[in-house]
Design an enzyme around this catalytic site. Sequence first.
Site, PDB file in Angstrom:
ATOM      1  CG  HIS A  43      -6.160  50.467  25.981  1.00 14.35           C
ATOM      2  ND1 HIS A  43      -7.503  50.228  26.128  1.00 14.35           N
ATOM      3  CD2 HIS A  43      -5.616  49.249  25.741  1.00 14.35           C
ATOM      4  CE1 HIS A  43      -7.752  48.935  25.973  1.00 14.35           C
ATOM      5  NE2 HIS A  43      -6.605  48.319  25.736  1.00 14.35           N
ATOM      6  CG  ASP A  67      -2.159  50.046  28.951  1.00 15.29           C
ATOM      7  OD1 ASP A  67      -1.729  51.141  28.525  1.00 15.29           O
ATOM      8  OD2 ASP A  67      -2.466  49.099  28.204  1.00 15.29           O
ATOM      9  CD  GLU A  90      -9.202  52.716  27.597  1.00 13.16           C
ATOM     10  OE1 GLU A  90      -9.043  52.425  26.398  1.00 13.16           O
ATOM     11  OE2 GLU A  90      -8.767  52.031  28.525  1.00 13.16           O
ATOM     12  CB  ALA A 146      -7.281  43.324  32.588  1.00 15.96           C
ATOM     13  NE  ARG A 147     -10.859  45.218  27.009  1.00 16.55           N
ATOM     14  CZ  ARG A 147      -9.716  45.173  26.326  1.00 16.55           C
ATOM     15  NH1 ARG A 147      -8.617  45.730  26.824  1.00 16.55           N
ATOM     16  NH2 ARG A 147      -9.643  44.600  25.147  1.00 16.55           N
ATOM     17  CG  ASP A 183      -9.148  32.029  36.598  1.00 15.74           C
ATOM     18  OD1 ASP A 183     -10.333  31.648  36.511  1.00 15.74           O
ATOM     19  OD2 ASP A 183      -8.497  32.428  35.622  1.00 15.74           O
ATOM     20  CB  ILE A 193      -2.478  38.191  29.878  1.00 16.29           C
ATOM     21  CG1 ILE A 193      -2.737  38.403  28.379  1.00 16.29           C
ATOM     22  CG2 ILE A 193      -1.550  39.269  30.428  1.00 16.29           C
ATOM     23  CD1 ILE A 193      -3.453  39.670  28.004  1.00 16.29           C
TER      24      ILE A 193
HETATM   25  P1  NAD Z   1      -8.149  34.939  28.963  1.00 22.27           P
HETATM   26  O1  NAD Z   1      -9.552  34.759  28.566  1.00 22.27           O
HETATM   27  O2  NAD Z   1      -7.096  34.054  28.414  1.00 22.27           O
HETATM   28  O3  NAD Z   1      -8.036  34.857  30.552  1.00 22.27           O
HETATM   29  C1  NAD Z   1      -8.941  35.460  31.408  1.00 22.27           C
HETATM   30  C2  NAD Z   1      -8.973  34.656  32.679  1.00 22.27           C
HETATM   31  O4  NAD Z   1      -9.807  35.354  33.607  1.00 22.27           O
HETATM   32  C3  NAD Z   1      -9.585  33.276  32.501  1.00 22.27           C
HETATM   33  O5  NAD Z   1      -8.712  32.273  33.001  1.00 22.27           O
HETATM   34  C4  NAD Z   1     -10.864  33.337  33.315  1.00 22.27           C
HETATM   35  O6  NAD Z   1     -11.172  32.100  33.937  1.00 22.27           O
HETATM   36  C5  NAD Z   1     -10.533  34.389  34.348  1.00 22.27           C
HETATM   37  N1  NAD Z   1     -11.712  34.982  34.939  1.00 22.27           N
HETATM   38  C6  NAD Z   1     -12.890  35.297  34.365  1.00 22.27           C
HETATM   39  N2  NAD Z   1     -13.731  35.798  35.287  1.00 22.27           N
HETATM   40  C7  NAD Z   1     -13.067  35.797  36.458  1.00 22.27           C
HETATM   41  C8  NAD Z   1     -13.400  36.183  37.762  1.00 22.27           C
HETATM   42  N3  NAD Z   1     -14.617  36.664  38.057  1.00 22.27           N
HETATM   43  N4  NAD Z   1     -12.486  36.052  38.732  1.00 22.27           N
HETATM   44  C9  NAD Z   1     -11.249  35.565  38.463  1.00 22.27           C
HETATM   45  N5  NAD Z   1     -10.875  35.159  37.254  1.00 22.27           N
HETATM   46  C10 NAD Z   1     -11.775  35.275  36.252  1.00 22.27           C
HETATM   47  O7  NAD Z   1      -7.815  36.474  28.654  1.00 22.27           O
HETATM   48  P2  NAD Z   1      -6.385  37.117  28.352  1.00 22.27           P
HETATM   49  O8  NAD Z   1      -6.089  37.007  26.908  1.00 22.27           O
HETATM   50  O9  NAD Z   1      -5.406  36.612  29.338  1.00 22.27           O
HETATM   51  O10 NAD Z   1      -6.719  38.663  28.640  1.00 22.27           O
HETATM   52  C11 NAD Z   1      -6.853  39.147  29.958  1.00 22.27           C
HETATM   53  C12 NAD Z   1      -7.299  40.587  29.928  1.00 22.27           C
HETATM   54  O11 NAD Z   1      -6.292  41.398  29.316  1.00 22.27           O
HETATM   55  C13 NAD Z   1      -8.577  40.847  29.144  1.00 22.27           C
HETATM   56  O12 NAD Z   1      -9.389  41.751  29.855  1.00 22.27           O
HETATM   57  C14 NAD Z   1      -8.077  41.514  27.885  1.00 22.27           C
HETATM   58  O13 NAD Z   1      -9.064  42.339  27.320  1.00 22.27           O
HETATM   59  C15 NAD Z   1      -6.914  42.317  28.424  1.00 22.27           C
HETATM   60  N6  NAD Z   1      -5.958  42.787  27.420  1.00 22.27           N
HETATM   61  C16 NAD Z   1      -5.498  44.070  27.540  1.00 22.27           C
HETATM   62  C17 NAD Z   1      -4.615  44.566  26.599  1.00 22.27           C
HETATM   63  C18 NAD Z   1      -4.118  45.977  26.693  1.00 22.27           C
HETATM   64  O14 NAD Z   1      -3.928  46.600  25.664  1.00 22.27           O
HETATM   65  N7  NAD Z   1      -3.877  46.487  27.874  1.00 22.27           N
HETATM   66  C19 NAD Z   1      -4.183  43.763  25.537  1.00 22.27           C
HETATM   67  C20 NAD Z   1      -4.641  42.443  25.473  1.00 22.27           C
HETATM   68  C21 NAD Z   1      -5.530  41.969  26.415  1.00 22.27           C
END
Ligand code: NAD
Length: 529
Positions: A280, A257, A262, A232-233, A171, A152
Site C-alpha cells: 500500500h 498495492d 492490511e 484502489a482498495r 462507471d 485516478i
Molecule cells: P473518485 O471518487 O474520484 O473516483 C471513483 C470513481 O469510481 C467514480 O467515478 C465513481 O463513479 C466510480 N464508481 C463508484 N462505484 C462504482 C461502481 N460500482 N462501478 C464502477 N464505477 C464506480 O476516486 P479516486 O480519487 O479516483 O480514487 C479511486 C480509488 O483509488 C479509491 O478507492 C481510493 O481509495 C484509491 N486510492 C488508492 C491509493 C493507494 O495508496 N493505492 C491512493 C489514493 C487513492
Amino acid sequence: MSKFKIIVAEKIDKAGIEHLQKYADVDVCIGISREELLEKIGNYDALVVRSATKVNAELLNKGKNLKIIGRAGNGIDNISIEEATKRGVIVANTPESNIISACEISIGLMFAGARSICYASNETKSGKWIRNQLEGTELYGKTLGIVGLGRIGGLMATRMKAMGMNLIAYDPYITDERFEKYGVTKKETLEELCKEADIITVHTPKTEETKGMISYKQIELMKTGVHLVNGARGGIIDEKAAYEGLKSGKIASFGLDVHETEPRTESPLYELDNVTVTPHIGANTYDAQRNVGLNIAEQILNGLNGEIVENAVNLPTMNRDELKEAKPYLNLLEKIGKMYYQYNKEIVKAIEVSYWGDAAKQYTEMMDIAFLKGFLSTVMSEKVNYINAKIFAEKNGIALNIQKNKEEYKNHSNAIKIKYILKDKEVVFLGNIASNGEPKLLEIDGYEVDVKLTEYLLLINNNDVPGVIGKVGTIVGNENINVATMTVARKQKGDKALMILNVDDYIADEVLEKFNEYLEINFAKLLKL
Ligand code: NAD
C-alpha cells in the site's frame, strides 16, 4: 489586525508548515495529548490533523474560535462533519494531492505484470538466467479496461492513451461527456468490459457494491491471459477468485498495492510468481506528501481569509476544473451581493437570483453562496465565509429563489440578475462576465450601465440638468480623487440620472458630504467591492 493562530496536531510536510508560517502564527504540536489539545484549542482559528485526532463535539465546543479544520489526507472518519457544520466550521481534506502517485503505482504494476519485471529481477539476482522463459506482452495496441473513471481512472486514461492502448471503461455514475473527454469507450456493464479487455485496472472506492465486484463470475468471462491490477482498495478484486484464476492460467498476472487485510505479510497470492505486490505505497511519494502538506496549508489560509476552500467537504464540491471555470462568476456574485446594503438600506423581504446563458450552466449552488457571502458581509460584524454565509442567511430568514435560464440574456452570453423584493418596490442588479473574464455591472436599480466592478465605485444620483458633471469634476479635482472611468445613465430625459465613477481609492465621508451640498445631487455614495 492580529495574525491568525493555527495548531498543527499531526505531522504534515514541512513545506506546508512553512507556507502557513508566512501568514499565521503556527504552533506545531505533533502528538499532543487529548487533554492538552482540549485545553489549548480555544486559542486557535484553525486545526490541522491527519487521521488520529478525533474532532468531535467535545473538541469543537472547546474550539470556540475555530474556523477551519484541515485533514491532511483523504478519509475523514475521525472528523464529525455534522458537528463542525452546525458550528460553521469548514472541514477540508486533500483528496487530489496523491492521485498522480496512486495512478503511477497502478501503471507500474501493469508493466510489472506484462513483463514479469519483479519475478525476472528476483530470478536474475538469485543467479538464474531465464531469458527464454520470459516472454512478455506489449501494452501498445491492447485494450485497457478501466473500472471507475473518477480522478485516478481519468489520469490512467490520459496516460495509457499515450502508450497507444485502446481504452474502455465501466462507471455507471458519471456522464457520457466524461467518457468522451478522456477518449474512452463507455461499457454499459462490467461484464462487457471483462469480455473485451486485455488488462483490467480498478479505480473505484470500496463500497458494498464494489467489494468483490471482480470475482469468479467476472473472471470466467475474461480473455485467457488477462492481466489484473488493483491499486484502489483491497478486495475490490476478490483475492480468492484471482488466486484460482492465476493458478488455472486464465489470469496471466495480478498486481496489487492494496490488500483485503492490511498490514499483512502472508497470503497464498504472495507465493505465485505472476503476482506483484507492494505494501500500500500508492501515496508514499515525496511529491504526494509535499502536495498534501502544501494543499492543506493553502486551503487553511483560504478558509481563514474567507476565500473558496477547494476541497471543503461540508460545502458543495467542485473539482479543480469546475472551480476554475466558475471562479469569475463567484467573484461577480460576491461583488454584486456586496452592493445592495451599501446602495440601499431598506430591509429585503425576498431575493430572486436568475442565472442566464453560460452562468446557468455552471455549478450554481456555489454561486448562490458567493452571493450570500457578499450580501451579508457588509452588515455582519462576524467575518462571513463560504460555510457560515448559508448558516447566517438561514438564521436571518433569507432564502434565495433561484431561476435558471439556459438561453442568452438579451445579447449577453451570460448574465445574473438579482432582484431584491422590498416592502413596496423591487430593486434589480444585473451583472455579467465580459469576454475578457472581467465582472461587469449592466443594470442597477433601473439604470442601464456598463461598469467594471473594480474595488471602489462612486455613485452619484443627480437631477438630469446641465452642469452637474462639471460640479462633480471640480470636487473630484480638488479632493485629488483619481478617476479611472465614468459612466452616465438616466431612465428618461429629465428624470434622475446616475453617474458611476471607478475611483482608485477610498473616499472619506466628509468628502462625500461635499457632493451632497449641491442641490442637484440627490446622493453620493461610495461602494467598496
Ligand atoms: P473518485 O471518487 O474520484 O473516483 C471513483 C470513481 O469510481 C467514480 O467515478 C465513481 O463513479 C466510480 N464508481 C463508484 N462505484 C462504482 C461502481 N460500482 N462501478 C464502477 N464505477 C464506480 O476516486 P479516486 O480519487 O479516483 O480514487 C479511486 C480509488 O483509488 C479509491 O478507492 C481510493 O481509495 C484509491 N486510492 C488508492 C491509493 C493507494 O495508496 N493505492 C491512493 C489514493 C487513492
